[in-house]
Every structure is written in structure tokens, then in C-alpha cells.
Design an enzyme around this catalytic site. Structure first.
Site, PDB file in Angstrom:
ATOM      1  N   HIS A   1       0.849  -1.190   0.000  1.00 56.04           N
ATOM      2  CA  HIS A   1       0.000   0.000   0.000  1.00 56.04           C
ATOM      3  C   HIS A   1       0.888   1.244   0.000  1.00 56.04           C
ATOM      4  O   HIS A   1       2.089   1.157   0.254  1.00 56.04           O
ATOM      5  CB  HIS A   1      -0.908   0.039   1.241  1.00 56.04           C
ATOM      6  CG  HIS A   1      -1.996  -0.979   1.228  1.00 56.04           C
ATOM      7  ND1 HIS A   1      -1.761  -2.316   1.471  1.00 56.04           N
ATOM      8  CD2 HIS A   1      -3.336  -0.870   1.005  1.00 56.04           C
ATOM      9  CE1 HIS A   1      -2.908  -2.987   1.406  1.00 56.04           C
ATOM     10  NE2 HIS A   1      -3.873  -2.131   1.121  1.00 56.04           N
TER      11      HIS A   1
ATOM     12  N   LYS B   1       0.157   4.466   4.625  1.00 52.13           N
ATOM     13  CA  LYS B   1      -0.631   3.472   5.368  1.00 52.13           C
ATOM     14  C   LYS B   1       0.301   2.684   6.267  1.00 52.13           C
ATOM     15  O   LYS B   1       1.062   1.823   5.810  1.00 52.13           O
ATOM     16  CB  LYS B   1      -1.366   2.529   4.406  1.00 52.13           C
ATOM     17  CG  LYS B   1      -2.227   1.496   5.137  1.00 52.13           C
ATOM     18  CD  LYS B   1      -3.029   0.655   4.150  1.00 52.13           C
ATOM     19  CE  LYS B   1      -3.819  -0.442   4.836  1.00 52.13           C
ATOM     20  NZ  LYS B   1      -4.755   0.055   5.868  1.00 52.13           N
TER      21      LYS B   1
END
Length: 318
Positions: free
Chosen positions: A201, A205
Site C-alpha cells: 500500500h 498506510k
């Protein structure tokens, strides 16, 4: 609209496993009317999107395209209070914590069919939900994290309508539902198999993918022994491009997952993969959830708390 998925060719991934490497391919009761004008494609559902970050902006863009009414207000952090954010021709004013209740109550008085959309931060999930329930505003919660048991209890006790789902991508949700069905109907089918999990990601994140955890839970029911701390989290942009195969333009917003199963004697392997580039898949799913929730409120459905599987089962997605 930004691309939602780019997986045209198989990619190779190098995963570490036991030191080895493997390359593998206040509650108010109101009358509620949602009006849809077929001639203008205008849907009379006013929405307030809390959290005007990248995900919130993607939702505003998708909602505007769908004909929903975007209200020019949003909640943010104390540092953001008073700022004006421009999204799709809308000037949205950010309000900090001290103003939240008065602002929300005032907007709800003016727009009794209001639905709030929450894409804030995990630490705000419970406080925000408690505020929505206190004022009596239905909401769609796409923010992950927080105390989920407390979240559901808050909403259940308040009797308001809500869609709560940490995963708003309709196709990803369908995949998760299929995994759950397989786990329920064929428990132990992969007993003895080893599992490797890689998820990539955007660098911002910091937590482990909730989707990956949900898929792993299904594999555990299927007989696979795996601890979530063994998930390979890729957050380094260089690795994401060179190892995972993330297109450079989507480094700031993507969700790539790969699950590799191997039989005890190493002669059989299975691989599951789902790659998402951009945020449009989640934004479009959120708009479907808003429209779904508006219909449930209008019909005065007995059930009050829904998830994206409920939205999928309704079968009226755009």
C-alpha cells in the site's frame, strides 16, 4: 475517472518464508424522502464528507458525478479548522472538534435527509460515530480502525441507520464473500498447506491491511496455520515498483495483495491475487452504499446496520 485496477499481465513477486525466498507469479425521528429525477440524473441526497484527504476527495468526485448533493462542510483536525478545500468546484469549509456538534445539528435541521460519509482517521472513528448517533444522522463509515465492538454497540443502541465497512470496493468485497463461503462450506480443505502473504500500500498506510487479515481468517478456517505478523508489508516505493510491479503513478494510492499456498510436499500450489490502483473503486462503492442506505431509510427497514455485502446483495448498483 482514475483507473481502479491494473492487472493486465502476471507479475513476479519474491517472498521470504522461513529464511528462503520464493518467486511466484441526540436521536431524532424524521420523515425521509430521497427523490431521483430521471431526466436530470439528480439524486436528492445531500451528503457531508468528513475527512477531505485523498479518499474523501475521491468520494466527493464520484458523488458529484452521480448527481448527489455535496454540502460545503466537513470535519477535520484542529490544525485544519477554518481551511477551505476546493473539490470538483465545491469550496468546502473544514470545522475542528469544538464546532462539530453545533455544525452537524444545524446542517441536519436544514437537510433532514442528510447522510454523512466518514473517511477520517482510525483514532476518530468512535468519537465521530458517537456524535452522529447523538445527533441522529445516518452515516456511511469507510474509515478503518478504532474500537469496532464499541462502534457497533454505539450504533445499535442509537437505532440509527448506517453502512459500516472497512472495505468499500465492491469487487473486493465480492471476493471476500466468496472466500467466506468457501471457508464455511469446506473447512479444513487446505489443512497442512503453508501460506505466504504479501501486501503493498502507499507509504502513508502504516497499519496492516484489514482486507489481508480478513482473507487470512478465511484461510485459517480452511485449515491453514498462519500468524498475521508474518504478512510481508511493502511500503518502500522502490520495492513497490521493482518487486511488486506497482505503476509509478499509483505509488500514492494502491492496494496490491498476493496469497500463495503450497502443499506439504511442495508439489501443489495455489495463488490468489487482487490489485487495485487508485481510489475510484472505493469511491464508487461508497456512492452505492449512500444510495442503498437512503433507500433503506425511506422504506423504514427494520434492519439498521449494514455492510457492503448487504449493498452487493441488493443488486441495484450503478
Amino acid at each position: 475517472m482514475a483507473a481502479s485496477c491494473v492487472t493486465l499481465k502476471p507479475r513476479t513477486f519474491t517472498l521470504s518464508h522461513h529464511g528462503k525466498q520464493r518467486t511466484s507469479t441526540l436521536l431524532r425521528r424524521r420523515s425521509y424522502i430521497a427523490v431521483v429525477s430521471m431526466s436530470t440524473n439528480k439524486i436528492d441526497i445531500p451528503i457531508m464528507v468528513n475527512g477531505c484527504g485523498k479518499m474523501g476527495k475521491a468520494v466527493i468526485k464520484a458523488a458529484a458525478s452521480a448527481g448527489l448533493q455535496i454540502l460545503p462542510v466537513s470535519f477535520g483536525s484542529p490544525d485544519e479548522s477554518g481551511n477551505i478545500v476546493q473539490v470538483c468546484g465545491n469550496d468546502i469549509k473544514i470545522h475542528g472538534p469544538p464546532e462539530r456538534e453545533d455544525v452537524l445539528a444545524s446542517i441536519y435541521d436544514e437537510h433532514p435527509n442528510l447522510i454523512v460519509v466518514d473517511y477520517t482517521v482510525p483514532t476518530a472513528v468512535n468519537d465521530n460515530a458517537e456524535l452522529y448517533c447523538k445527533v441522529g444522522v445516518p452515516f456511511v463509515m469507510g474509515t478503518t480502525g478504532g474500537d469496532r465492538d464499541r462502534l457497533y454497540k454505539t450504533v445499535e443502541d442509537s437505532k440509527i441507520y448506517a453502512v459500516i465497512s472497512p472495505q468499500m470496493g465492491k469487487q473486493v468485497v465480492a471476493f471476500l464473500a466468496a472466500m467466506e463461503i468457501m471457508a464455511e462450506q469446506f473447512p479444513g480443505a487446505f489443512s497442512g498447506y503453508s501460506l505466504q502473504v504479501l501486501e503493498s500500500h502507499q507509504a502513508g498506510k502504516l497499519d496492516t491491511s484489514g482486507t489481508a487479515k480478513a482473507v487470512i481468517s478465511c484461510f485459517q478456517k480452511l485449515g491453514v496455520s498462519f500468524d498475521t505478523d508474518k504478512i510481508q508489508m511493502i511500503r518502500d516505493p522502490k520495492q513497490q515498483i521493482e518487486v511488486v510491479g506497482v505503476p509509478e503513478e499509483y505509488l500514492s494510492g494502491h492496494a496490491f495483495h498476493m496469497y500463495h499456498l503450497t502443499s506439504p510436499d511442495q508439489t501443489v500450489s495455489f495463488e490468489f491475487q487482487h490489485n487495485v490502483c487508485g481510489r475510484s473503486i472505493y469511491a464508487e462503492g461508497t456512492v452505492d452504499a449512500i444510495i442503498f442506505l437512503a433507500k433503506k431509510i425511506q422504506s423504514r427497514a427494520d434492519k439498521r446496520i449494514y455492510n457492503m455485502i448487504d449493498v452487493l446483495r441488493e443488486g441495484n448498483m450503478r
